[in-house]
Design an enzyme around this catalytic site. Structure first.
Site, PDB file in Angstrom:
ATOM      1  N   GLU A 227       0.834  -1.204   0.000  1.00 15.73           N
ATOM      2  CA  GLU A 227       0.000   0.000   0.000  1.00 15.73           C
ATOM      3  C   GLU A 227       0.869   1.254   0.000  1.00 15.73           C
ATOM      4  O   GLU A 227       2.061   1.178   0.329  1.00 15.73           O
ATOM      5  CB  GLU A 227      -0.915   0.017   1.231  1.00 15.73           C
ATOM      6  CG  GLU A 227      -0.175   0.119   2.553  1.00 15.73           C
ATOM      7  CD  GLU A 227      -1.060   0.617   3.688  1.00 15.73           C
ATOM      8  OE1 GLU A 227      -1.524   1.766   3.592  1.00 15.73           O
ATOM      9  OE2 GLU A 227      -1.276  -0.129   4.660  1.00 15.73           O
TER      10      GLU A 227
ATOM     11  N   LYS B 179      -3.865  -1.650  13.780  1.00 20.04           N
ATOM     12  CA  LYS B 179      -3.250  -0.493  14.439  1.00 20.04           C
ATOM     13  C   LYS B 179      -3.348  -0.681  15.946  1.00 20.04           C
ATOM     14  O   LYS B 179      -4.380  -1.117  16.453  1.00 20.04           O
ATOM     15  CB  LYS B 179      -4.024   0.780  14.078  1.00 20.04           C
ATOM     16  CG  LYS B 179      -3.867   1.228  12.660  1.00 20.04           C
ATOM     17  CD  LYS B 179      -4.563   2.568  12.492  1.00 20.04           C
ATOM     18  CE  LYS B 179      -5.130   2.685  11.109  1.00 20.04           C
ATOM     19  NZ  LYS B 179      -5.780   3.974  10.861  1.00 20.04           N
TER      20      LYS B 179
HETATM   21  N1  PSU Z   1      -1.596   1.328  10.401  1.00 21.93           N
HETATM   22  C1  PSU Z   1      -0.687   2.242  10.811  1.00 21.93           C
HETATM   23  N2  PSU Z   1      -0.644   3.437  10.148  1.00 21.93           N
HETATM   24  C2  PSU Z   1      -1.467   3.728   9.090  1.00 21.93           C
HETATM   25  C3  PSU Z   1      -2.414   2.734   8.668  1.00 21.93           C
HETATM   26  C4  PSU Z   1      -2.431   1.569   9.356  1.00 21.93           C
HETATM   27  O1  PSU Z   1       0.057   2.005  11.764  1.00 21.93           O
HETATM   28  O2  PSU Z   1      -1.389   4.815   8.526  1.00 21.93           O
HETATM   29  C5  PSU Z   1      -3.343   3.054   7.520  1.00 21.93           C
HETATM   30  C6  PSU Z   1      -3.505   1.867   6.551  1.00 21.93           C
HETATM   31  O3  PSU Z   1      -3.420   2.383   5.245  1.00 21.93           O
HETATM   32  C7  PSU Z   1      -4.901   1.359   6.842  1.00 21.93           C
HETATM   33  C8  PSU Z   1      -5.606   2.647   7.174  1.00 21.93           C
HETATM   34  O4  PSU Z   1      -5.494   0.712   5.751  1.00 21.93           O
HETATM   35  O5  PSU Z   1      -4.657   3.317   8.002  1.00 21.93           O
HETATM   36  C9  PSU Z   1      -6.947   2.438   7.840  1.00 21.93           C
HETATM   37  O6  PSU Z   1      -7.526   3.682   8.050  1.00 21.93           O
HETATM   38  P1  PSU Z   1      -9.029   3.833   8.623  1.00 21.93           P
HETATM   39  O7  PSU Z   1      -8.943   3.410  10.074  1.00 21.93           O
HETATM   40  O8  PSU Z   1      -9.324   5.280   8.482  1.00 21.93           O
HETATM   41  O9  PSU Z   1      -9.882   2.951   7.817  1.00 21.93           O
END
Ligand code: PSU
Ligand code: MN
Length: 302
Positions: A24, A158
């Site tokens: 990604e 996360k």
């Molecule tokens: N994990 C991290 N940092 C990030 C992400 C995940 O430690 O920046 C990113 C990834 O791209 C993941 C996205 O798909 O955050 C998910 O965001 P949201 O919770 O807004 O769906």
């Protein structure tokens, strides 16, 4: 409909059934890691995929074009300021010709699937946020894993999410969660938060056999790889830091997409920067495991 443009190398590899690993772009952009660590992370992930015998395919929207696999001369573009692109945003980013759409997990698995790539590596996926019963904040990543035919390799979700609910949600939408040589759901910076997984795998061949046997063609799976032992952060220290960061987040009125950079910044401060090398190490390790899986899938075919 979604028709990504593949780099020549990725197109040739897909056509020949050779191993490819999608990556990604959000984690490499300014939304994921601060400069210059983002460039280091990108180089290490690309190198780990290649060292494992697979072709890396960075996903992004560049100048309104959905891309799977960038040329060496273009990689620097994902290190800049991007607008976050989840799966639903792909159409908008393309239709409006965004200069740099940084793809999240949900967008990346959609692009990988459309390109015929079966393996995708990242750091951590999005999931169910703490307090989701009030805010409804559940990442689109989870549903994308359920309906795109891609194996996502990650070090868990996360760190600051509601991990038990994230696992429950994955069960509800039918995503198998496989622990890579490990019995526990990894918690990103740490190898476990005490949540036991039901399935454990030891090799890429095993993952390939499970993927080939899935009941729905359009469904994916999650392969969770714990951060390497030497790079793990201390669990108690991290719990305290996370709790404080989330309280500050609330107090500062930070919501939605702004939460991740805010909390990651606070974790970096509180750990005297040690969270960043940990993040790089786990991303690189995931890329290496993903390459093993891609090689195994390439042998049996899909
Ligand atoms: N994990 C991290 N940092 C990030 C992400 C995940 O430690 O920046 C990113 C990834 O791209 C993941 C996205 O798909 O955050 C998910 O965001 P949201 O919770 O807004 O769906
Ligand atoms: Mn969200």
């Amino acid at each position: 409909m979604l028709k990504p443009v593949l780099s020549l190398e990725v197109a040739a590899a897909v056509a020949d059934g050779l191993p490819v690993v999608a990556l990604e772009s959000t984690i490499f952009s300014n939304l994921g890691l601060p400069s210059p660590f983002n460039a280091d992370a990108l180089q290490r992930c690309l190198a780990a995929v290649r060292a494992g015998g697979a072709v890396p395919a960075v996903t992004a929207v560049l100048d309104g074009i959905a891309r799977v696999g960038l040329d060496e001369t273009e990689h620097h573009r994902v290190l800049g300021a991007g607008h976050k692109v989840a799966e639903r945003d792909l159409a908008v980013a393309i239709g409006q010709g965004w200069e740099f759409g940084a793809t999240t997990v949900s967008a990346s698995v959609a692009l990988a699937a459309a390109a015929g790539v079966h393996v995708f590596a990242t750091g951590g996926i999005g999931g169910v946020h703490r307090g989701a019963e009030i805010t409804g904040d559940i990442s689109a990543d989870l549903d994308a894993l359920a309906h795109q035919p891609v194996i996502t390799v990650c070090a868990g979700a996360k760190a600051f999410l509601d991990l038990p609910r994230t696992l429950e949600y994955l069960e509800t939408v039918g995503v198998p969660v496989l622990g890579w040589q490990h019995d526990w759901f990894p918690a990103f910076y740490t190898r476990s938060a005490g949540l036991k997984l039901t399935h454990r795998v030891e090799s890429g061949n095993e993952v390939a056999a499970i993927f080939a046997a899935r009941s729905r063609v359009n469904s994916g799976m999650l392969l969770t790889v714990p951060i390497p032992l030497n790079d793990e952060l201390d669990t108690d220290m991290l719990d305290a830091v996370l709790a404080e960061a989330l309280t500050d987040c609330d107090a500062a009125g930070v919501t939605g997409a702004a939460i991740t950079p805010f909390v990651l910044g606070r974790i970096a401060e509180a750990t005297a920067g040690r969270s960043i090398p940990a993040n790089l190490a786990l991303a690189e390790n995931n890329a290496a495991v993903a390459a093993q899986v891609a090689c195994a899938i390439s042998k049996v075919g899909q």
